[in-house]
Design a protein around this motif. Structure first.
Motif, short mmCIF file in Angstrom:
data_model
loop_
_atom_site.label_atom_id
_atom_site.label_comp_id
_atom_site.label_asym_id
_atom_site.label_seq_id
_atom_site.Cartn_x
_atom_site.Cartn_y
_atom_site.Cartn_z
N LEU A 53 -2.05 -6.27 -1.83
CA LEU A 53 -2.23 -5.13 -0.93
C LEU A 53 -1.77 -5.46 0.50
CD1 LEU A 53 -5.76 -3.71 -1.94
CD2 LEU A 53 -3.51 -2.89 -2.66
N THR A 96 4.43 -1.60 0.43
CA THR A 96 2.99 -1.81 0.55
C THR A 96 2.20 -0.77 -0.25
OG1 THR A 96 3.45 -2.51 2.80
CG2 THR A 96 1.14 -2.15 2.24
N PRO A 97 1.34 -1.26 -1.16
CA PRO A 97 0.50 -0.32 -1.91
C PRO A 97 -0.75 0.03 -1.11
CG PRO A 97 0.70 -2.49 -3.00
CD PRO A 97 1.14 -2.65 -1.59
N PHE A 98 -1.29 1.22 -1.33
CA PHE A 98 -2.53 1.62 -0.68
C PHE A 98 -3.74 1.07 -1.42
CE2 PHE A 98 -6.00 4.80 -0.20
CZ PHE A 98 -6.20 4.69 1.16
N ALA A 144 2.82 1.24 -7.04
CA ALA A 144 1.41 1.64 -7.06
C ALA A 144 1.31 3.11 -7.42
CB ALA A 144 0.75 1.36 -5.73
N GLN A 145 0.10 3.60 -7.52
CA GLN A 145 -0.24 4.96 -7.94
C GLN A 145 -0.07 5.04 -9.47
OE1 GLN A 145 -1.38 7.86 -6.60
NE2 GLN A 145 -1.39 7.41 -4.42
#
Lengths: 241, 241
Positions: free
Chosen positions: B52, B58-60, B73-74
């Motif tokens: 992270l 960059t992933p949330f 991500a997601q």
């Protein structure tokens, strides 16, 4: 690029549809906001119901975009499909996927902004879930808004500060403008207190606001004013004192 | 197809990561569930925090999938990217986009299932938002679960009843299995009362459960049992009497 788009979205609110409208407006795309036409011209809510009843590529909920004979739903996905057509996405596939990822996070944030005033359910009025809304909004202001905006500020900064993703304007930059405008409308005190922590996003939103087509759109009757039926609502009792 | 995947997700729960795990398992993909490794082998929560903190793509939030040097991500987007690689998406682009749209709707439904027990905020314990959870779960059972499952049943029926999208198994079919298993775990009485209305989805979930790799996975220690830390939680007081 002479494609013509039909947008199906609730005619009285900005809501989730506004993220799509901003992209279409910035690109100068030819589109019809179908449900805002008079009923005798095929507009109104029946037009939305009609598209939701489609038996092919059935959408769950508006916004829905019709591109030729295709239907696309889910706000972030509509933007992912529109981006390359409107020149609002980077050219390479990994960047497009990352842009989509950022937009999905913006969509999650917008959902949480909605749930501040409807923490129990959309089938109930705000007035019937006010104590819960007070608690949820406090959580939103203290934890969620800083977490989401802090994330977007970091993504912007690591990309150099001009754009969220890539080296040119994308639909996610337009969405940042919408997010900040919505938060400022809904929670003016809480948002203005937090604003000094996100100078990058603030600058980006200001630059988007000055783009000629966005400025013209926002000043036009096509831009529905914020109101107490949409995603971002101003209930002063929910804001910080 | 000799790609190796690294999944980063909370090690103690099925959660949103399970939709990804099911796709990887069905495809027999080579993957490491990184945070489930011992810390001395680079696992545990620090592995998630590390990913992270990435300054590129960059992933949330988790789940995050590492494919080569890319991070995605997601949940629904991970599946959209994985689908073609694992043979779990249709070949044509419009169908892939529609499949992604259906999966995004499943993700929205999963979020709402989560919010039944956390209607005020994830930073608070369930015990600190119980009255609100009771009200929200009632709304979920009466309005949201029928709306989402009714939609998926309709999508399945209009596509002939075998698969949600296209003519072969996709990741969304696997997700239906997970959704139904989760609802049955969390709200056994409300779900069993509703089940007769979704014979198509029930049949699909049963067929998925019998697929050799899914059956082997579910019987293995790799499948984390449902528990009161994940997306679907069993709090009997929330279920219909």
């Amino acid at each position: 690029m002479s494609e013509r788009y039909e947008l199906y979205y609730w005619p009285g609110i900005q809501g989730r549809g506004e993220f799509v409208r901003l992209a279409l407006e910035e690109a100068g795309a030819e589109y019809v906001d179908v449900a805002r036409l008079p009923k005798e011209q095929g507009g109104g809510v029946p037009a939305i119901m009609n598209v939701l009843a489609s038996t092919a590529m059935t959408p769950f909920a508006p916004p829905v975009l019709k591109i030729g004979d295709r239907l696309v739903a889910q706000t972030a996905l509509i933007l992912h499909v529109l981006g390359p057509r409107l020149g609002l996405s980077p050219a390479d596939e990994p960047s497009r996927i990352f842009l989509h990822q950022v937009q999905l996070t913006i969509a999650d944030f917008a959902d949480e902004a909605h749930d501040t005033h409807h923490p129990i359910g959309s089938s109930l009025y705000y007035e019937d879930q006010k104590p819960e809304a007070l608690r949820r909004t406090k959580e939103f202001i203290e934890h969620r808004m800083p977490k989401f905006l802090g994330y977007l500020e970091r993504v912007l900064a690591t990309n150099g500060g001009d754009h969220l993703v890539g080296s040119a304007l994308t639909y996610a930059d337009l969405s940042v403008f919408q997010l900040l405008a919505g938060l400022e409308y809904a929670l003016p005190r809480a948002f203005s207190a937090y604003l000094p922590k996100i100078p990058g996003l603030r600058g980006l939103a200001d630059r988007v606001a000055k783009r000629p087509r966005i400025a013209a759109y926002v000043a036009s009757p096509r831009r529905i004013p914020f109101n107490e039926h949409g995603l971002f609502r101003r209930y002063p009792e929910l804001d910080t004192p």
